[in-house]
Write a protein that holds these residues in place. Sequence first.
Motif, PDB file in Angstrom:
ATOM      1  N   ALA A   1     -13.875   9.272   0.844  1.00 52.35           N
ATOM      2  CA  ALA A   1     -12.465   9.048   0.494  1.00 52.35           C
ATOM      3  C   ALA A   1     -11.952   7.749   1.100  1.00 52.35           C
ATOM      4  O   ALA A   1     -11.185   7.011   0.470  1.00 52.35           O
TER       5      ALA A   1
ATOM      6  N   THR B 152     -10.463   4.476  -0.930  1.00 56.38           N
ATOM      7  CA  THR B 152      -9.072   4.137  -0.611  1.00 56.38           C
ATOM      8  C   THR B 152      -8.944   2.692  -0.159  1.00 56.38           C
ATOM      9  O   THR B 152      -8.055   1.951  -0.621  1.00 56.38           O
TER      10      THR B 152
ATOM     11  N   LEU C 199      -6.844  -0.327  -2.023  1.00 53.24           N
ATOM     12  CA  LEU C 199      -5.693  -0.911  -1.337  1.00 53.24           C
ATOM     13  C   LEU C 199      -5.782  -2.434  -1.216  1.00 53.24           C
ATOM     14  O   LEU C 199      -4.805  -3.079  -0.858  1.00 53.24           O
TER      15      LEU C 199
ATOM     16  N   ARG D  73      -3.194   3.674  -9.318  1.00 53.79           N
ATOM     17  CA  ARG D  73      -3.727   3.617  -7.954  1.00 53.79           C
ATOM     18  C   ARG D  73      -3.401   4.887  -7.187  1.00 53.79           C
ATOM     19  O   ARG D  73      -4.228   5.385  -6.417  1.00 53.79           O
TER      20      ARG D  73
ATOM     21  N   ILE E  99      -6.419   7.258  -5.782  1.00 53.76           N
ATOM     22  CA  ILE E  99      -6.540   7.530  -4.342  1.00 53.76           C
ATOM     23  C   ILE E  99      -6.264   8.998  -4.045  1.00 53.76           C
ATOM     24  O   ILE E  99      -6.959   9.625  -3.238  1.00 53.76           O
TER      25      ILE E  99
ATOM     26  N   ALA F 124      -8.974  12.426  -2.775  1.00 56.22           N
ATOM     27  CA  ALA F 124      -8.621  12.811  -1.407  1.00 56.22           C
ATOM     28  C   ALA F 124      -8.237  14.283  -1.337  1.00 56.22           C
ATOM     29  O   ALA F 124      -8.680  15.019  -0.440  1.00 56.22           O
TER      30      ALA F 124
END
Length: 259
Positions: free
Chosen positions: A24, A28, A32, A112, A116, A120
């Motif tokens: 994860a 991520t 980002l 996004r 993400i 998660a």
Amino acid sequence: MTLVEPLRTGPLATLNPVAKLGAALVVTVALLLSIDPVSAGVALVLELVLLAFAGIPLRTVLARTAPVWVAAPLAGLTTLLYGQTSGTVYVQWWAVEISDGSIALALATTLRVLAIGLPAVLLFVTIDPTDLADGLGQLLRLPARFVIGALAGLRLVGLFAEDWRALTLARRARGVAESGALRRFLGQAFALFVLSLRRGTKLATAMEARGFGAPGRRTWARPSVFRARDWAALAVAVLVAACAVGAAVATGSWNAPLG
């Protein structure tokens, strides 16, 4: 008891919790680094393909990820109305400006958040807190006092809902639950806060009495092993991140926030 009972079936349930956190984190961090719809869209499509082989029932997936499906459009809508203005302006009213730039940024933000949030959440709901503590303490070598204390606190999170329900019933029985909604909520929240402090103090005293705060190296009842499938999960996460970043760079949509 935990806040959400972990899923114990399917390929994800067999992975080491440390591998899940690492996977994860890799995705991520990659997403980002840039705010663009291509990288987030590619990552989301690949994640949905992998999800099809995860063995998690569709109803469970929708129930567990419902907050993400709600938060993503809301984040996109906020960005659409108040995002950076560039290109042609279609709507302008007070602080609201909808332009080509805000539309593109809203699409990228929505994708996004989904890319993400979905993995998660699905990785988290398959993690047993005790297994996670074993992995953090044995594989990542985090301090045992920190790990065990966090585990004990996490185990008590699930009691909040039961305590809130018990406080509600008790206040109704005493006839003090018919006042204003805000006043009732604040009073009950303060009571829950006091109850949590008392329970935490008792738990800390009990754990100290059992030697959980003793110095020296601690032994663990269950070994935490990082197997080949855990390395494979990390490799898949790196591949998803690489494909997302590569597609964004190849199409020229890479847009690093600090770039």
